[in-house]
Scaffold this motif. Structure first.
Motif, short mmCIF file in Angstrom:
data_model
loop_
_atom_site.label_atom_id
_atom_site.label_comp_id
_atom_site.label_asym_id
_atom_site.label_seq_id
_atom_site.Cartn_x
_atom_site.Cartn_y
_atom_site.Cartn_z
N THR A 81 -13.01 -23.94 4.55
CA THR A 81 -12.62 -23.96 5.97
C THR A 81 -13.01 -22.64 6.66
OG1 THR A 81 -10.48 -23.28 5.11
CG2 THR A 81 -10.72 -25.58 5.74
N PRO A 107 -14.96 -31.02 7.05
CA PRO A 107 -13.59 -30.52 7.17
C PRO A 107 -12.66 -31.24 6.21
CG PRO A 107 -14.54 -30.87 9.35
CD PRO A 107 -15.53 -31.43 8.34
N ASN A 108 -12.98 -32.49 5.89
CA ASN A 108 -12.17 -33.21 4.92
C ASN A 108 -13.06 -34.26 4.23
OD1 ASN A 108 -10.08 -34.87 3.65
ND2 ASN A 108 -8.68 -33.68 4.94
N HIS A 136 0.88 -29.06 4.71
CA HIS A 136 0.17 -28.70 3.49
C HIS A 136 1.07 -27.97 2.50
CE1 HIS A 136 -3.54 -29.59 5.73
NE2 HIS A 136 -4.15 -29.62 4.56
N HIS A 137 0.53 -27.82 1.29
CA HIS A 137 1.16 -27.01 0.24
C HIS A 137 1.25 -25.55 0.71
CE1 HIS A 137 -2.79 -25.25 -0.83
NE2 HIS A 137 -3.26 -26.45 -0.48
N LYS A 140 -1.74 -22.70 0.75
CA LYS A 140 -2.91 -22.76 1.64
C LYS A 140 -3.02 -21.46 2.44
CE LYS A 140 -5.21 -25.69 5.06
NZ LYS A 140 -6.52 -25.46 4.47
N ASP A 142 -5.07 -20.75 5.15
CA ASP A 142 -5.42 -20.79 6.56
C ASP A 142 -4.55 -21.78 7.33
OD1 ASP A 142 -6.81 -22.66 4.89
OD2 ASP A 142 -7.89 -23.33 6.67
N SER A 145 -5.10 -26.23 9.60
CA SER A 145 -6.12 -26.69 8.65
C SER A 145 -7.43 -26.98 9.38
CB SER A 145 -5.64 -27.97 7.96
OG SER A 145 -5.64 -29.05 8.87
N GLY A 146 -8.52 -26.95 8.61
CA GLY A 146 -9.83 -27.29 9.18
C GLY A 146 -9.82 -28.71 9.71
N THR A 147 -9.13 -29.60 9.02
CA THR A 147 -9.08 -31.00 9.45
C THR A 147 -8.36 -31.12 10.79
OG1 THR A 147 -8.96 -31.59 7.12
CG2 THR A 147 -8.41 -33.32 8.72
N ALA A 198 -1.80 -32.42 1.17
CA ALA A 198 -2.51 -32.34 2.46
C ALA A 198 -2.21 -33.60 3.26
CB ALA A 198 -4.01 -32.20 2.22
N PHE A 223 -10.45 -36.29 -2.68
CA PHE A 223 -11.61 -35.65 -2.06
C PHE A 223 -12.91 -35.89 -2.85
CE2 PHE A 223 -7.86 -32.85 -1.18
CZ PHE A 223 -7.73 -33.16 0.17
O1 LIG Z 1 -6.42 -26.28 1.72
C1 LIG Z 1 -6.30 -27.51 1.51
O2 LIG Z 1 -5.58 -27.96 0.62
C2 LIG Z 1 -7.06 -28.44 2.36
N1 LIG Z 1 -7.93 -27.95 3.20
C3 LIG Z 1 -8.72 -28.69 4.11
C4 LIG Z 1 -8.34 -28.38 5.53
O3 LIG Z 1 -8.01 -27.23 5.85
O4 LIG Z 1 -8.40 -29.29 6.37
C5 LIG Z 1 -8.74 -30.17 3.80
C6 LIG Z 1 -7.43 -30.71 3.33
O5 LIG Z 1 -6.54 -30.70 4.40
C7 LIG Z 1 -6.88 -29.89 2.17
#
Ligand SMILES: O=C(O)C1=N[C@H](C(=O)O)C[C@H](O)C1
Ligand code: NAI
Length: 251
Positions: A81, A107-108, A136-137, A140, A142, A145-147, A198, A223
């Motif tokens: 991401t 992104p996903n 998310h967990h 993570k 960032d 999320s990128g998605t 996620a 994924f």
């Molecule tokens: O860090 C994750 O776990 C994921 N990252 C991606 C995102 O940031 O969208 C894809 C998914 O959500 C899992």
């Protein structure tokens, strides 16, 4: 030499990278020729004769890795991401200098998330209000999320094309962050919770009705089909492809 696709995985010890290593090893048409962790020399990828690299590292590492891969004509499938317009412009520059090389940024990679984005894009012009909640967990790095960022950008573009006005929101006072991050006018909220992997909800609201689109990735295996598809297809798609949907027949 076998005619299997020669694949390297970068970020091979990470949560998704380790799953990708297993998926590539299990794919009958692929050979895992390199599996790199942090600190390993990128020359291992070229020395191993990799044709495609799967990049699943961190936003802090991905640019250096891609500059090397593209510069050496190695196609890349990227799940990492942190994409900004500036980063994409730099990547396009490297690709221009390496004609024939392909990079897929997804992104996903899960089909459900790709469909969520497509459905959200389709619904966007029919509703006054929309907010995105990603969950998310807690490991993570960032947020959002990128998605979720990509989902919000697609929704915003669809709203702009339909000439929808700004969303109704009478908030006059708010604690910092209470209304989420603003991604092109779409509020995006990030939840971090032990037990989750996620997940994403896209909430639409109109007069007297709401529509919720929800997707859950329950395991990193969700994924893998997307990563393998990307690895098989990216060599035939020179330049930059952004989004797995371009390799899927969604119509
Ligand atoms: O860090 C994750 O776990 C994921 N990252 C991606 C995102 O940031 O969208 C894809 C998914 O959500 C899992
Ligand atoms: N597009 C998608 O479908 C998905 C994307 N992701 C993204 O993938 C990235 C990784 O996620 P996780 O596996 O959860 O993180 P993680 O932290 O478990 O794994 C990242 C791994 O990359 C390693 N690494 C860092 N720099 C490196 C380098 N230069 N060379 C080789 N290895 C390096 C780290 O040591 C770590 O082992 C994140 O950006 C995440 O958002 C995660 C899941 C799905």
């Amino acid at each position: 030499m076998s005619d299997k696709l020669r694949v390297a995985v970068l970020g091979a010890k990470g949560r998704i990278g380790s799953e990708a290593v297993r998926a590539v090893e299990a794919a009958g048409d692929m050979e895992l020729v390199a599996a790199l962790g942090r600190g390993d020399a990128l020359s291992a990828v070229t020395d191993a004769g990799a044709q495609v690299a799967v990049e699943l590292t961190t936003p802090g590492s991905v640019m250096e890795n891609l500059e090397f891969l593209v510069g050496n004509g190695i196609h890349a499938v990227v799940g990492t991401t942190g994409w900004t317009d500036e980063r994409l412009a730099a990547l396009r520059g490297w690709l221009d200098a390496s004609p024939g090389t392909g990079v897929l940024i997804a992104p996903n990679f899960s089909i459900g998330a790709v469909l969520t984005m497509a459905f959200a894009q389709q619904a966007a012009r029919y509703f006054e209000s929309v907010e995105v909640v990603e969950l998310h967990h807690p490991n993570k790095a960032d947020a959002p999320s990128g998605t979720a960022t990509r989902t919000a950008q697609l929704i915003a573009a669809a709203r702009a094309e339909a000439q929808l006005p700004a969303q109704p929101d009478a908030t006059a006072t708010a604690l910092d962050g209470a209304r989420g991050a603003d991604v092109d006018g779409v509020p995006v909220h990030a939840v971090r919770l032990r037990g989750l992997l996620a997940h994403q909800e896209v909430l639409f609201g109109g007069e007297g009705e709401t529509l919720t689109i929800r997707h859950d990735s329950l395991h990193h295996s969700s994924f893998m089909p997307g990563i393998l598809l990307g690895a098989r297809r990216v060599g035939s798609a020179p330049g930059l492809t952004f989004g797995l949907e371009h390799f899927l027949d969604l119509n």
